[in-house]
Structure formats: structure tokens, C-alpha cells
Motif scaffolding. Structure first.
Motif, PDB file in Angstrom:
ATOM      1  N   GLU A 111       0.853  -1.182   0.000  1.00  0.00           N
ATOM      2  CA  GLU A 111       0.000   0.000   0.000  1.00  0.00           C
ATOM      3  C   GLU A 111       0.892   1.237   0.000  1.00  0.00           C
ATOM      4  O   GLU A 111       2.092   1.168   0.294  1.00  0.00           O
ATOM      5  N   GLY A 112       0.324   2.376  -0.342  1.00  0.00           N
ATOM      6  CA  GLY A 112       1.095   3.603  -0.371  1.00  0.00           C
ATOM      7  C   GLY A 112       1.531   4.034   1.018  1.00  0.00           C
ATOM      8  O   GLY A 112       0.834   3.798   1.995  1.00  0.00           O
ATOM      9  N   LEU A 235       3.673   0.232  11.113  1.00  0.00           N
ATOM     10  CA  LEU A 235       4.385   1.502  11.283  1.00  0.00           C
ATOM     11  C   LEU A 235       3.472   2.709  11.039  1.00  0.00           C
ATOM     12  O   LEU A 235       3.702   3.784  11.591  1.00  0.00           O
ATOM     13  N   LYS A 236       2.454   2.534  10.229  1.00  0.00           N
ATOM     14  CA  LYS A 236       1.446   3.590  10.098  1.00  0.00           C
ATOM     15  C   LYS A 236       0.605   3.661  11.368  1.00  0.00           C
ATOM     16  O   LYS A 236       0.321   4.742  11.894  1.00  0.00           O
ATOM     17  N   THR A 261      -2.956   6.339   6.842  1.00  0.00           N
ATOM     18  CA  THR A 261      -4.127   5.508   6.577  1.00  0.00           C
ATOM     19  C   THR A 261      -3.712   4.065   6.305  1.00  0.00           C
ATOM     20  O   THR A 261      -2.953   3.793   5.371  1.00  0.00           O
ATOM     21  N   VAL A 262      -4.199   3.141   7.125  1.00  0.00           N
ATOM     22  CA  VAL A 262      -3.949   1.714   6.918  1.00  0.00           C
ATOM     23  C   VAL A 262      -4.996   1.198   5.937  1.00  0.00           C
ATOM     24  O   VAL A 262      -6.188   1.169   6.236  1.00  0.00           O
ATOM     25  N   THR A 263      -4.537   0.798   4.758  1.00  0.00           N
ATOM     26  CA  THR A 263      -5.436   0.364   3.697  1.00  0.00           C
ATOM     27  C   THR A 263      -5.923  -1.065   3.941  1.00  0.00           C
ATOM     28  O   THR A 263      -5.124  -1.929   4.308  1.00  0.00           O
ATOM     29  N   ALA A 276      -7.819  -7.739  -1.700  1.00  0.00           N
ATOM     30  CA  ALA A 276      -8.727  -7.158  -0.711  1.00  0.00           C
ATOM     31  C   ALA A 276      -8.938  -8.038   0.515  1.00  0.00           C
ATOM     32  O   ALA A 276      -9.671  -7.639   1.424  1.00  0.00           O
ATOM     33  N   THR A 277      -8.317  -9.201   0.567  1.00  0.00           N
ATOM     34  CA  THR A 277      -8.485 -10.090   1.713  1.00  0.00           C
ATOM     35  C   THR A 277      -8.101  -9.377   3.004  1.00  0.00           C
ATOM     36  O   THR A 277      -7.003  -8.799   3.078  1.00  0.00           O
ATOM     37  N   PRO A 278      -8.975  -9.375   4.021  1.00  0.00           N
ATOM     38  CA  PRO A 278      -8.650  -8.692   5.285  1.00  0.00           C
ATOM     39  C   PRO A 278      -7.332  -9.195   5.875  1.00  0.00           C
ATOM     40  O   PRO A 278      -7.007 -10.385   5.803  1.00  0.00           O
TER      41      PRO A 278
END
Length: 284
Positions: A111-112, A235-236, A261-263, A276-278
């Protein structure tokens, strides 16, 4: 009870975390090897006394610490990083890499971790850029192999400018300072740093992109991507990424931006390779 089961039972009683998002015990301790563009300040740059320093250097070290392992960070030209990754010289690319649809067809992304906009750097006394139509008849300087080179290539005919490609962004900024180029196009953080460090140049127009910087992995290394990306999420969550942004860029990331933001899932939503799996985080 096998050896791993005894270890996890002991860890549970002692309140220790041995895994990050389901990675195996042996895999969780596997050392990391990565690369950066060592001239891309303030993300990566040589430091006095040897070694490298910068936002991405500290981010890589924090990821390794979160995973309970070590990391080797090599400095090279940006254009050599993706070939090095695909040759399995690196586990992932730590250098700021813009996650685009084109790249996501050939790479897996975490993720970004930062939003990335494009900012023009011009000479202190140079003619300002108030919009893209002002680029007509001008010459840009861009870093070889970067998203800014891609943007220049795709938009040169549309806006009527020419561009030269340089081995490093520092060389591209020097081209502006020496008058060989009218403007350098780079990421907003790098442009701000260049202007702060060099009184001969200043920032000008910013192109809002809606894009993010992410860590890049080989297309077949989903396990490695998930392992490191889960550490990034931790870390986010604990504020480390935000603190590093404050330290190196001088701003506090706003709510809803990539740094804080944790995606859901793994990867960059809406790009190829996104899963998209949690994810159940187990942070150290």
C-alpha cells in the motif's frame, strides 16, 4: 507438540509477538536486501562518516525492526533498481516508486506510504509556472527511469516542451541552476528539499496526481509483499511513518493521507495486484 508449537506457546505466555500477518517463523527472521537512489534527497542520500540517511532509509530500517530482522540497503541509480529486483538482487525496491497501473502490471506494490504530487523547480530568478500551458517552448530536466520522465514523455507534444533525462535528480536540478534546463520536475517532497538546500532555485507549480509512493516487489513474490506490507501497516498504525515525514519533510501528514491511513487488504486499491483479503496485524 512440535518445536514451532512449543515456541508459540512460550511466546503466548510471555506476551511476545513472533509473527506479522501470518508470516512463518523462519520467514519472519529472514534478512532483507533492498536498494535506493542514493542521490534522491531527502529520501536517500550519503551521510557524513559513511552510509546512507533519509526518510526511506529510516523507513526501511523501521520495517526490518518491526519484522525482527536486518536490512541491507544499497545505493545505486534509480534506473538499475527494477532490473535488480527482477534479477533477485533485491527483495523489494525501497526507493520512492510511484504506483501506477502500467507498473502494477509488472510489479506487486505494498500500500502507499506517502502521497506524491509533481512539483516544478525553477531558477530563483526564472519565469514562474502558473499552469501547464506555461511549459510551451521550455525545456525540462527529469530523472532517468522515474515517473517524471514518463510524464514528460507523455505530455511533451501536448504542452509543447522539450526535456532532457539525467542519471540523478541532483543532476537534473543542477541543469536548471546552470541554465541548461528551464525547470526540473520531481516529487513534491524532493522539490521542497532541493529548494530548501539550494538558494539558487525555488519551487513553482504543483501537479496534483492522486498517486502514492509504494514499495515495489516482483510480480511472483506475493508472500514477500504481504510480509513487508504488513510491517508497513504496523508503522502507520503506531505513528512511525508520520513522525518520519515530520522529521524529513517538515509537515504533519493530514488525516486520510497515505502516511497515516492503513489500507484494507494488501496493495494499492484499484490497481492490478491488489488483494482485498482482510489482514490481521500482529505488530511488535
Amino acid at each position: 507438540m512440535n518445536r514451532n508449537s512449543r515456541i508459540f506457546s512460550f511466546a503466548s505466555r510471555c506476551g511476545l509477538t513472533l509473527l506479522v500477518a501470518g508470516a512463518g517463523l523462519a520467514h519472519a527472521a529472514q534478512p532483507l536486501t533492498t536498494g535506493v537512489d542514493a542521490t534522491f534527497a531527502p529520501h536517500a542520500m550519503p551521510k557524513l562518516g559513511g552510509g546512507l540517511d533519509g526518510f526511506n532509509i529510516e523507513l526501511g530500517q523501521a520495517i526490518a525492526k518491526q519484522l525482527g530482522t536486518t536490512i541491507t540497503i544499497e545505493g545505486t541509480e534509480y534506473a538499475a533498481l527494477i532490473p535488480g529486483l527482477n534479477a533477485k538482487k533485491y527483495d523489494f525496491v525501497l526507493a520512492p516508486t510511484t504506483a501506477t497501473e502500467e507498473r502494477a502490471r509488472a510489479l506487486l506494490f505494498s500500500e502507499g506510504y506517502l502521497n506524491t504530487d509533481y512539483t516544478f523547480v525553477i531558477a530563483k530568478s526564472g519565469k514562474d509556472i502558473s499552469g501547464l500551458d506555461d511549459l510551451k517552448g521550455r525545456k525540462l530536466a527529469v530523472n532517468k527511469g522515474s515517473a517524471y520522465e514518463n510524464w514528460a514523455r507523455d505530455n511533451a507534444a501536448k504542452y509543447g516542451f522539450k526535456y532532457d533525462v539525467y542519471a540523478s535528480n541532483a543532476d537534473a536540478v543542477q541543469a536548471v541552476q546552470s541554465g541548461r534546463a528551464d525547470a526540473n520536475l520531481a516529487g513534491n517532497t524532493v522539490a521542497a528539499w532541493a529548494a530548501k538546500q539550494n538558494p539558487a532555485v525555488r519551487t513553482s507549480y504543483t501537479i496534483k496526481t492522486g498517486l502514492v509512493w509504494a514499495l515495489a516487489f516482483r510480480l511472483d513474490d506475493k508472500e514477500g509483499r504481504n510480509r513487508v506490507s504488513s510491517a508497513l501497516k504496523c508503522l502507520k498504525q503506531d505513528g512511525t511513518v508520520s513522525k518520519l515525514a515530520q522529521k524529513w519533510f517538515g509537515f504533519t501528514p493530514a488525516a486520510g493521507t497515505a502516511a497515516v491511513t492503513v489500507t484494507p487488504g494488501q496493495g494499492v486499491p484499484d490497481l492490478p495486484g491488489y488483494d482485498a483479503t482482510p489482514v490481521e496485524l500482529r505488530c511488535s
